[in-house]
Design a protein around this motif. Structure first.
Motif, PDB file in Angstrom:
ATOM      1  N   ASP A 147       1.364   8.212   9.818  1.00 22.46           N
ATOM      2  CA  ASP A 147       0.827   7.674   8.935  1.00 22.46           C
ATOM      3  C   ASP A 147       0.605   8.679   7.740  1.00 22.46           C
ATOM      4  O   ASP A 147       0.648   8.174   6.526  1.00 22.46           O
ATOM      5  CB  ASP A 147      -0.689   7.246   9.235  1.00 22.46           C
TER       6      ASP A 147
ATOM      7  N   MET B  98       3.080   8.364   4.896  1.00 26.47           N
ATOM      8  CA  MET B  98       2.847   7.546   4.012  1.00 26.47           C
ATOM      9  C   MET B  98       1.874   7.849   2.910  1.00 26.47           C
ATOM     10  O   MET B  98       2.019   7.371   1.863  1.00 26.47           O
ATOM     11  CB  MET B  98       2.532   6.163   4.776  1.00 26.47           C
ATOM     12  N   GLU B  99       0.990   8.413   3.480  1.00 26.35           N
ATOM     13  CA  GLU B  99      -0.372   8.869   2.548  1.00 26.35           C
ATOM     14  C   GLU B  99       0.180   9.984   1.657  1.00 26.35           C
ATOM     15  O   GLU B  99      -0.502   9.776   0.557  1.00 26.35           O
ATOM     16  CB  GLU B  99      -1.534   9.353   3.592  1.00 26.35           C
ATOM     17  N   ASP B 100       1.013  10.928   2.025  1.00 23.86           N
ATOM     18  CA  ASP B 100       1.385  12.114   1.315  1.00 23.86           C
ATOM     19  C   ASP B 100       2.771  11.908   1.038  1.00 23.86           C
ATOM     20  O   ASP B 100       3.608  12.531   1.836  1.00 23.86           O
ATOM     21  CB  ASP B 100       0.759  13.196   1.928  1.00 23.86           C
ATOM     22  N   PRO B 101       3.295  11.411   0.180  1.00 20.56           N
ATOM     23  CA  PRO B 101       4.739  11.268  -0.226  1.00 20.56           C
ATOM     24  C   PRO B 101       5.526  12.651  -0.067  1.00 20.56           C
ATOM     25  O   PRO B 101       6.666  12.683   0.384  1.00 20.56           O
ATOM     26  CB  PRO B 101       4.873  10.540  -1.510  1.00 20.56           C
TER      27      PRO B 101
ATOM     28  N   GLU C   9       0.873  -1.112  -0.109  1.00 19.69           N
ATOM     29  CA  GLU C   9       0.016   0.012   0.031  1.00 19.69           C
ATOM     30  C   GLU C   9       0.815   1.241   0.053  1.00 19.69           C
ATOM     31  O   GLU C   9       0.593   2.060  -0.839  1.00 19.69           O
ATOM     32  CB  GLU C   9      -0.944  -0.062   1.404  1.00 19.69           C
ATOM     33  N   TYR C  10       1.948   1.407   0.846  1.00 20.98           N
ATOM     34  CA  TYR C  10       2.705   2.459   0.873  1.00 20.98           C
ATOM     35  C   TYR C  10       3.549   2.691  -0.495  1.00 20.98           C
ATOM     36  O   TYR C  10       3.657   3.834  -0.975  1.00 20.98           O
ATOM     37  CB  TYR C  10       3.763   2.279   1.761  1.00 20.98           C
ATOM     38  N   CYS C  11       3.926   1.605  -1.007  1.00 20.86           N
ATOM     39  CA  CYS C  11       4.633   1.491  -2.254  1.00 20.86           C
ATOM     40  C   CYS C  11       3.792   2.241  -3.480  1.00 20.86           C
ATOM     41  O   CYS C  11       4.160   2.775  -4.289  1.00 20.86           O
ATOM     42  CB  CYS C  11       5.296   0.381  -2.647  1.00 20.86           C
ATOM     43  N   ASN C  12       2.650   1.815  -3.463  1.00 26.21           N
ATOM     44  CA  ASN C  12       1.590   2.293  -4.546  1.00 26.21           C
ATOM     45  C   ASN C  12       1.383   3.753  -4.290  1.00 26.21           C
ATOM     46  O   ASN C  12       1.392   4.373  -5.307  1.00 26.21           O
ATOM     47  CB  ASN C  12       0.168   1.568  -4.291  1.00 26.21           C
ATOM     48  N   ASN C  13       1.391   4.277  -3.148  1.00 30.72           N
ATOM     49  CA  ASN C  13       1.003   5.456  -2.739  1.00 30.72           C
ATOM     50  C   ASN C  13       2.360   6.346  -3.352  1.00 30.72           C
ATOM     51  O   ASN C  13       2.275   7.545  -3.907  1.00 30.72           O
ATOM     52  CB  ASN C  13       0.760   5.866  -1.414  1.00 30.72           C
ATOM     53  N   ALA C  14       3.391   5.915  -3.130  1.00 32.06           N
ATOM     54  CA  ALA C  14       4.567   6.604  -3.611  1.00 32.06           C
ATOM     55  C   ALA C  14       5.070   6.175  -5.066  1.00 32.06           C
ATOM     56  O   ALA C  14       5.952   7.179  -5.473  1.00 32.06           O
ATOM     57  CB  ALA C  14       5.795   6.273  -2.678  1.00 32.06           C
TER      58      ALA C  14
END
Length: 648
Positions: free
Chosen positions: A569, A572-575, A342-347
Motif C-alpha cells: 500500500d 500507492m500512497e507515496d508514488p 484513488e491510486y491515480c489521484n495520488n499519482a
C-alpha cells in the motif's frame, strides 16, 4: 495478441528540417479532387443558447453535383484560415492552428521517412527515379507507397487533433462538425496530404466564421480521417512494423502508437458511489484478484507505454465475473473503480472508466459496432489508466446462432472478440476489461473464452459472512449487540483467499468430479506435466469446447498466481517509492516479489477454470431443456384448444 516494447524518438532537428516544405504546402498547391465534389453548404444558425450549431450539407452523391469547387488559383489553406474570421488581424487561435498544422505535417513526413528507411521503400524510390526499378518489384513498391500514405495521413490527423485539443479551452464550446471527408487518396504521401488539405480548405470555406468553429471543424475532420485511414490499414500490407513500433515526439509529449489516436490524457468524471474492500463481504477470490489488478494497473510506465506485469506475465487484460443476481457484482465494480481512482489521484495519472451498456445497441446498421469500437478506443488509450466494464453482457452481446440475437448485438460480439484477442490486439498493461453476467451460459462461447480470468461472484457463503453483511448494512442507528461473533474476522483477505483456493484442489462440479476421479484412478497423483496434460485432454473429451484457448487462459491464471502478491500500500500512497521509478527499476522490484509455480497452483487453476465451463454448460443445457418443455406444453395446450374449437 502482442506486446509493444519498441521506443523510437523522432528527432527534433529532422522535424524542423521539414518546416519549409510544410509551409509551402499550407501556402498553396494545385489539386483537382478525384473523389469529392462538394458545394458550399448552407449553415444553420444556433437556435437557442446551449444548443450547438451543426452544418447541413448538400448531397455529395456522384452524379448529383453540377460543379467542382476546386479554386482556379489552387488551394491556399493558410489564407483560408486567416480569412475565417471578420477581424483583419490574425487572431492567436488562427496563428496556433497554422503552427499546429505545420508541426503535424512535418512530423507526419518524418514518420513516413522513417518507415521508408525501415521497409526498403526509400531504396525502391531511388531505383524508380533512376528508372532501374525491376518489374518484379513494382507490386511491392506500390503497396509500400500506399502503406506510407496511410501512415502520413494518420500521423498528420492524429497530431493535429492532439495539438488543437489545447485550444478548446481558449474557445467557447461548439458542436460544429465537418462534413463527410471523402478525398482520402493513398497513391503516395504528397497526393494523400494534398487531398486532406483540400478537404480542410473546403470545410473552412463552407462557412466557418469564428475561432471556435475553426478548431471544431478541423478536429472533426481529423477524427474522420483517422477513422477511415485506420479502417483501410486493417487490410493493407507491410504495416506490421509500424503497428508494433512506438514513436515519440518529446517536445510535444506526443506518442505515435500505430493507428491508435493519441488523445490528450483526460480523466472521466465518475459519479458512482465507491465501495471500500471491507464493504465487500464474501467473494474472497474475486475481491482479492480485483484488489491486485487495481495495483497492477498502476505499474504501467507512461514513457515506455508498457506495464512490467504485461512483460513478466500475470497481467489480466480481460476477466469475467459471474454469479446469481444480488451476489455483489456491482459492488465489486464500485470497489475496483474506487481503488484505481484513488491510486491515480495520488499519482496524478488520468483515469478513465466507462461501462458499455444496452444503450449502445442501435437499430441503425453498423452503429452498434461503432459504439463498441468507440468504447474500446476510449479505454485502451495508452495515455490513461483505463477500466472498462460490460455489465449484463449476456443482454448486450449476441450469441451467434441464436435467432433472438439482434443485428446490433451480433455487431458488438464481433467487435469485442476482435478487440480482446484479435490479431491486432496489443496489451500494454494500462487497462483492463471486465465482463459481468448473471447468466454467463447465454454468452457466446468464443467471446466468453476470451476472458483471461474468471471471478466467481457468489456473494456471502458462511454463517460469518451473513452476520458481517447484516451488521454492515444495518448501519449505526441501532444498539443491537453483535453477540458471539468476531466482526469481519472471516473477511481477513489472505486467510479467506487461501481457504478459497484450497477448495479447488478438487473440482466442485459433478461432471468435472467424475473426470478428475477417473484420471486419478488411471494414472495416480497429478504431479507431472504429462499427467496434468492427460487431465486436460480428459476434460476436452468430456466438453469439446475446452480448447487450446482454455489452456492459454489457465496458464495465464497460473502466471497470475506466480505474481500472487499485492504491491505494498505504501507504494500507492507515496508514488516516489515505486510509481515514479523508471521502467527497468519497476520491473526488477516486481520480479523480486514473484514466487515459483507449483503443482498445486496448476491443479487449482485447471479446476477453477474447468468448473466454470462445466457450470456454464450445465446451466445452458438446463435452460434449453426448460425452454423445450415449455414449448411442448404450449403445443399440447394449443392442440387441446384447437380440438375443442373443432367440436364446437
Amino acid at each position: 495478441m502482442t506486446l509493444s516494447t519498441d521506443l523510437m524518438e523522432l528527432k527534433e532537428d529532422r522535424i524542423r528540417a521539414q518546416y519549409a516544405q510544410a509551409e509551402a504546402m499550407l501556402e498553396g498547391f494545385d489539386h483537382t479532387p478525384r473523389i469529392a465534389r462538394k458545394t458550399e453548404p448552407d449553415r444553420v444558425e444556433e437556435r437557442s443558447p446551449g444548443l450547438g450549431t451543426r452544418r447541413r450539407f448538400r448531397s455529395t452523391t456522384p452524379g448529383l453535383v453540377t460543379r467542382s469547387t476546386a479554386r482556379p488559383e489552387g488551394v491556399q489553406l493558410a489564407n483560408r484560415i486567416l480569412e475565417s474570421d471578420e477581424d483583419v488581424l490574425t487572431t492567436p487561435v488562427q496563428a496556433s492552428v497554422l503552427r499546429a498544422l505545420r508541426r503535424s505535417l512535418s512530423v507526419a513526413q518524418v514518420a513516413s521517412d522513417q518507415f521508408a528507411e525501415q521497409s526498403g521503400l526509400a531504396d525502391l524510390k531511388r531505383k524508380n527515379l533512376a528508372r532501374t526499378l525491376d518489374p518484379s518489384e513494382k507490386t511491392r513498391f506500390q503497396d509500400l507507397l500506399k502503406a506510407s500514405a496511410l501512415i502520413v495521413l494518420h500521423v498528420f490527423a492524429n497530431m493535429s487533433d492532439f495539438l488543437l485539443a489545447e485550444l478548446v479551452s481558449e474557445t467557447h464550446e461548439t458542436e460544429t462538425q465537418s462534413g463527410d471527408i471523402e478525398e482520402i487518396l493513398i497513391d503516395n504521401d504528397q497526393l494523400a496530404l494534398h487531398g486532406v488539405l483540400w478537404e480542410l480548405d473546403q470545410e473552412i470555406a463552407a462557412g466557418v466564421s469564428n475561432d471556435a468553429e475553426l478548431v471544431a471543424v478541423i478536429r472533426s475532420a481529423c477524427e474522420q480521417i483517422m477513422e477511415k485511414v485506420a479502417l483501410r490499414a486493417e487490410s493493407a500490407a507491410h504495416l506490421d512494423a509500424f503497428n508494433a513500433a512506438h514513436y515519440r515526439v518529446e517536445a510535444d509529449n506526443f506518442d505515435i502508437t500505430g493507428f491508435t489516436p493519441a488523445a490528450r490524457a483526460k480523466s472521466t468524471t465518475l459519479t458512482m458511489a465507491f465501495k471500500k474492500p471491507e464493504e465487500v463481504v464474501g467473494n474472497h477470490i474475486a475481491k482479492y484478484q480485483a484488489m491486485k489488478l487495481a495495483k497492477m494497473l498502476m505499474a504501467y510506465d507512461f514513457q515506455r507505454k508498457l506495464n512490467p506485469f504485461a512483460e513478466l506475465g500475470g497481467f489480466i487484460f480481460t476477466f469475467m465475473g459471474d454469479g446469481k443476481p444480488g451476489t455483489g457484482k456491482t459492488t465489486l465494480i464500485q470497489m475496483m473503480a474506487g481503488l484505481i481512482s484513488e491510486y491515480c489521484n495520488n499519482a496524478g495519472y488520468a483515469f478513465r472508466y466507462q461501462n458499455l451498456s444496452t444503450d449502445n445497441i442501435d437499430s441503425y446498421q453498423g452503429k452498434s459496432g461503432q459504439n463498441a469500437k468507440a468504447f474500446i478506443r476510449n479505454i485502451i488509450d495508452p495515455n490513461v489508466i483505463g477500466f472498462g466494464t460490460i455489465d449484463d453482457i449476456d443482454q448486450l452481446a449476441g450469441k451467434r446462432g441464436d435467432r433472438q440475437s439482434s443485428a446490433g448485438q451480433l455487431e458488438i460480439t464481433a467487435v469485442l472478440m476482435e478487440s480482446f484477442a484479435g490479431a491486432n490486439t496489443v496489451v500494454r498493461g494500462n487497462c483492463t476489461f471486465g465482463m459481468f453476467s448473471n447468466y454467463p451460459e447465454n454468452v457466446d462461447d468464443a467471446l466468453r473464452q476470451r476472458a483471461g480470468a474468471r471471478f466467481l461472484v457468489d456473494g456471502p457463503q458462511s454463517r460469518e459472512d451473513y452476520i458481517d453483511i447484516l451488521h454492515l448494512l444495518m448501519g449505526k442507528n441501532h444498539s443491537i449487540p453483535v453477540g458471539d461473533h468476531d466482526l469481519f474476522e472471516a473477511q481477513a483477505i489472505k486467510k479467506a483467499v487461501a481457504a478459497s483456493y484450497d477448495k479447488h484442489a478438487r473440482p466442485q462440479e459433478d461432471g468435472l468430479i467424475r473426470v478428475f476421479e477417473k484420471v486419478r484412478a488411471d494414472i495416480g497423483d497429478l504431479d507431472t506435466i504429462a499427467k496434468l496434460g492427460t487431465y486436460l485432454k480428459a476434460i476436452q473429451e468430456a466438453d469439446e469446447r475446452f480448447t487450446g484457448r482454455a489452456i492459454k487462459n489457465i496458464t495465464d491464471a497460473v502466471k497470475v498466481r506466480a505474481m500472487d502478491f499485492e504491491l505494498p500500500d505504501a507504494w500507492m500512497e507515496d508514488p516516489d517509492l515505486f510509481l515514479f521509478k523508471d521502467y527497468d527499476t519497476k520491473k526488477a522490484m516486481i520480479a523480486d516479489l514473484a514466487r515459483p509455480i507449483t503443482v498445486d497452483m496448476v491443479i487449482q487453476e485447471i479446476n477453477r477454470y474447468a468448473d466454470s465451463e462445466f457450470r456454464y454448460a450445465d446451466k445452458s443445457d438446463e435452460v434449453a431443456i426448460e425452454n423445450a418443455v415449455r414449448e411442448m406444453r404450449r403445443m399440447e395446450e394449443a392442440k387441446r384448444r384447437y380440438m375443442e374449437a373443432g367440436r364446437s
